[in-house]
Design an enzyme around this catalytic site. Structure first.
Site, PDB file in Angstrom:
ATOM      1  N   ASP A  41      12.179  -2.552  27.106  1.00 40.01           N
ATOM      2  CA  ASP A  41      11.503  -3.034  28.305  1.00 40.01           C
ATOM      3  C   ASP A  41      12.487  -3.852  29.127  1.00 40.01           C
ATOM      4  O   ASP A  41      13.376  -4.513  28.564  1.00 40.01           O
ATOM      5  CB  ASP A  41      10.292  -3.895  27.940  1.00 40.01           C
ATOM      6  CG  ASP A  41       9.264  -3.965  29.056  1.00 40.01           C
ATOM      7  OD1 ASP A  41       8.195  -3.341  28.928  1.00 40.01           O
ATOM      8  OD2 ASP A  41       9.542  -4.626  30.077  1.00 40.01           O
ATOM      9  N   ASN A  94       7.430   5.916  28.641  1.00 37.27           N
ATOM     10  CA  ASN A  94       6.256   5.326  29.271  1.00 37.27           C
ATOM     11  C   ASN A  94       6.593   4.399  30.444  1.00 37.27           C
ATOM     12  O   ASN A  94       5.722   4.118  31.266  1.00 37.27           O
ATOM     13  CB  ASN A  94       5.459   4.548  28.216  1.00 37.27           C
ATOM     14  CG  ASN A  94       4.324   3.761  28.818  1.00 37.27           C
ATOM     15  OD1 ASN A  94       3.339   4.334  29.272  1.00 37.27           O
ATOM     16  ND2 ASN A  94       4.448   2.437  28.837  1.00 37.27           N
ATOM     17  N   TYR A 157       4.569   7.710  44.048  1.00 39.23           N
ATOM     18  CA  TYR A 157       4.036   7.766  42.682  1.00 39.23           C
ATOM     19  C   TYR A 157       3.538   9.174  42.353  1.00 39.23           C
ATOM     20  O   TYR A 157       3.845   9.720  41.293  1.00 39.23           O
ATOM     21  CB  TYR A 157       2.899   6.748  42.527  1.00 39.23           C
ATOM     22  CG  TYR A 157       2.349   6.647  41.131  1.00 39.23           C
ATOM     23  CD1 TYR A 157       3.008   5.912  40.152  1.00 39.23           C
ATOM     24  CD2 TYR A 157       1.156   7.275  40.782  1.00 39.23           C
ATOM     25  CE1 TYR A 157       2.504   5.810  38.866  1.00 39.23           C
ATOM     26  CE2 TYR A 157       0.640   7.178  39.501  1.00 39.23           C
ATOM     27  CZ  TYR A 157       1.318   6.445  38.549  1.00 39.23           C
ATOM     28  OH  TYR A 157       0.813   6.347  37.273  1.00 39.23           O
ATOM     29  N   LYS A 161       5.152  11.516  39.397  1.00 34.88           N
ATOM     30  CA  LYS A 161       4.403  11.940  38.213  1.00 34.88           C
ATOM     31  C   LYS A 161       4.259  13.459  38.151  1.00 34.88           C
ATOM     32  O   LYS A 161       4.220  14.039  37.053  1.00 34.88           O
ATOM     33  CB  LYS A 161       3.038  11.241  38.170  1.00 34.88           C
ATOM     34  CG  LYS A 161       3.136   9.745  37.907  1.00 34.88           C
ATOM     35  CD  LYS A 161       3.890   9.445  36.607  1.00 34.88           C
ATOM     36  CE  LYS A 161       3.914   7.965  36.269  1.00 34.88           C
ATOM     37  NZ  LYS A 161       4.610   7.686  34.994  1.00 34.88           N
ATOM     38  N   THR A 192      -4.667  -2.133  32.910  1.00 33.20           N
ATOM     39  CA  THR A 192      -3.339  -2.636  32.573  1.00 33.20           C
ATOM     40  C   THR A 192      -2.855  -3.553  33.694  1.00 33.20           C
ATOM     41  O   THR A 192      -3.436  -3.575  34.779  1.00 33.20           O
ATOM     42  CB  THR A 192      -2.339  -1.480  32.429  1.00 33.20           C
ATOM     43  OG1 THR A 192      -2.203  -0.842  33.714  1.00 33.20           O
ATOM     44  CG2 THR A 192      -2.801  -0.460  31.394  1.00 33.20           C
TER      45      THR A 192
END
Length: 255
Positions: A41, A94, A157, A161, A192
């Site tokens: 991360d 991810n 985005y 994706k 999230t």
């Protein structure tokens, strides 16, 4: 965690963007299922906290600070898995970011950053992880419902994706002979920190944004652990004949 079966016992797994949200939930689940986990991360403190949670559960984990849009950092993440735990069997790509704007409102720099984090990172991690998967393996990439259909005020985005979904198919074709399966998990709105960031970018009150996210047949947004279960399935031998697929996990929203 209750109901765990040790389906990843003896496996070594990398989770990028593992410090929060879906990444954190998946890293914890991988650890509970017996995997040794590398949590990568850009937020080193967050990654360390997740590694400590796994250790507290009796598992083994290491945290690596990494910007996975940078090739040197991707090389370092793979090296951490091999050098610390002796190999690599599972990669969960991810890490991701979002910019809520249309084409007019999206700067070139914003477009490039979304593509770097959401698309180039998947390419780079796979480029360096595949050679380390000497006994075969499973790669799971985080796509999105908006990688399979369009969405408003999210052009970078949606494009990123969609690229992940089709790159997943290409990877699955290229590496099947090496015993490596590659699939994408495609969540709908999930509770999230990124979902709250979307509300902030759109200057919407969280309660109203949350209600909009719940506008789907199951009547609610997803939970990180629900997406993590789908990732675990694709990562495990239970999905041994599944590759190149785009698994939608969205409470019926895309339907």
């Amino acid at each position: 965690m209750n109901g765990m079966t040790g389906s990843l016992h003896g496996k070594v797994a990398i989770v990028t963007g593992g410090g929060s949200g879906i990444g954190r939930a998946t890293a914890l689940m991988f650890g509970a299922e017996g995997a040794d986990v590398v949590i990568a991360d850009i937020d080193a403190a967050a990654a360390t906290r997740v590694a400590e949670e796994i250790s507290a559960q009796g598992g083994r984990a290491v945290a690596v600070k990494a910007d996975v849009s940078a090739e040197a950092d991707c090389v370092g993440v793979v090296a951490a898995a091999v050098e610390t735990f002796g190999g690599l069997h599972v990669l969960f790509n991810n890490a991701g970011i979002i910019r809520r704007a249309d084409a007019i409102g999206t700067s070139v720099d914003e477009w490039d950053r979304v593509m770097a984090v959401n698309v180039r990172s998947v390419f780079l991690m796979c480029k360096h992880a595949v050679p380390a998967m000497t006994d075969g393996g499973s790669i799971v990439n985080t796509g999105s419902g908006w990688g399979l259909k369009g969405g408003g005020n999210a052009i970078s985005y949606c494009a990123s994706k969609a690229a992940v979904v089709n790159m997943t198919r290409a990877l699955a074709i290229d590496h099947a002979a090496a015993g490596i399966r590659v699939n994408s998990v495609n969540p709908g709105d999930t509770d999230t920190p990124m979902l709250r960031e979307e509300a902030r970018q759109l200057s919407e009150e969280w309660a109203a944004f949350e209600a909009d996210a719940a506008d789907r047949p199951m009547g609610r947004a997803g939970r990180p652990d629900e997406i993590a279960r789908a990732v675990l399935f694709l990562a495990s031998d239970a999905a041994s004949y599944i590759t190149g697929t785009a698994l939608v996990v969205d409470g019926g929203g895309l339907a």
